[in-house]
Motif scaffolding. Structure first.
Motif, PDB file in Angstrom:
ATOM      1  N   ARG A  90     -25.469  11.381  -6.647  1.00  0.00           N
ATOM      2  CA  ARG A  90     -24.929  12.060  -7.979  1.00  0.00           C
ATOM      3  C   ARG A  90     -26.740  11.794  -8.855  1.00  0.00           C
ATOM      4  N   ASP A  91     -26.286  10.042  -8.129  1.00  0.00           N
ATOM      5  CA  ASP A  91     -27.374   9.615  -9.502  1.00  0.00           C
ATOM      6  C   ASP A  91     -28.823   9.878  -9.439  1.00  0.00           C
ATOM      7  N   THR A  92     -28.696   9.975  -7.724  1.00  0.00           N
ATOM      8  CA  THR A  92     -30.457   9.847  -7.534  1.00  0.00           C
ATOM      9  C   THR A  92     -30.817  11.300  -7.237  1.00  0.00           C
ATOM     10  N   ARG A  93     -29.643  12.043  -7.335  1.00  0.00           N
ATOM     11  CA  ARG A  93     -30.198  13.898  -6.936  1.00  0.00           C
ATOM     12  C   ARG A  93     -32.106  14.152  -7.552  1.00  0.00           C
ATOM     13  N   GLN A  94     -31.235  14.518  -9.382  1.00  0.00           N
ATOM     14  CA  GLN A  94     -32.644  14.996 -10.170  1.00  0.00           C
ATOM     15  C   GLN A  94     -34.267  13.897  -9.905  1.00  0.00           C
ATOM     16  N   GLU A 143     -18.608   5.125  -4.112  1.00  0.00           N
ATOM     17  CA  GLU A 143     -19.813   4.935  -3.511  1.00  0.00           C
ATOM     18  C   GLU A 143     -20.932   5.964  -3.586  1.00  0.00           C
ATOM     19  N   ALA A 153     -21.394   8.922  -6.108  1.00  0.00           N
ATOM     20  CA  ALA A 153     -21.928   8.425  -7.230  1.00  0.00           C
ATOM     21  C   ALA A 153     -23.117   8.207  -6.926  1.00  0.00           C
ATOM     22  N   LEU A 154     -24.034   7.259  -6.125  1.00  0.00           N
ATOM     23  CA  LEU A 154     -25.181   6.906  -5.698  1.00  0.00           C
ATOM     24  C   LEU A 154     -25.957   8.941  -5.022  1.00  0.00           C
TER      25      LEU A 154
END
Length: 164
Positions: A108-112, A102, A105-106
């Motif tokens: 990875r999704d918010t890195r940029q 969980e 994924a969060l």
């Protein structure tokens, strides 16, 4: 020069005991900590003498020196010293952890978005005048702390905005 990971506030907190001790030794009322941040920005952080804090530091130093002279292991106010770090040597597979999945994924999704956020923050800090305690504009407020660190808040904006 301090490592890049040190914020100005962290530097002030880390070196406060030393600054207070030095002010006590020379009977100074204030001291200045000179910091070069990771971005190459030079910051002066002025702090004032705190007699109560200085008394506590000197008391702890005297107690420590008595331990040096007597050979007794020092104990900080009767508390056990922290445990030493154990060297990490294993590689652990976390694929079976739902929590890891969980948060991975969060991450990875918010890195940029995080990287996109950090650049303007750095640029806004550079634009804030050194003499300003607070700067406001375009729905953002920047506030400088007593140690010199700058933080940001979002402001409620009106329907009309200034042209960019």
């Amino acid at each position: 020069m301090l490592p890049w990971s040190f914020s100005e506030e962290a530097a002030a907190e880390k070196y406060m005991p030393q600054l207070q001790h030095n002010m006590w030794v020379v009977a100074a009322r204030n001291a200045v900590l000179s910091v070069i941040t990771g971005g190459g920005k030079w910051v002066e952080i002025t702090t004032h003498a705190d007699p109560l804090y200085q008394h506590l530091i000197v008391t702890a130093e005297r107690k420590f020196w008595r331990c040096v002279e007597s050979g007794e292991p020092p104990r900080v106010f009767g508390v056990d010293p922290p445990k030493p770090r154990i060297e990490a040597v294993r590689i652990v597979d976390m694929n079976s952890s739902n929590s890891w999945a969980e948060f991975a994924a969060l991450f990875r999704d918010t890195r940029q978005a995080f990287l996109d956020h950090e650049r303007p923050k750095t640029e806004l800090k550079a634009l804030m005048p050194a003499v300003a305690k607070e700067a406001i504009g375009h729905g953002v407020r920047a506030k400088r702390s007593k140690s010199g660190a700058i933080s940001f808040d979002l402001l409620e904006t009106e329907a009309s905005h200034a042209a960019l």
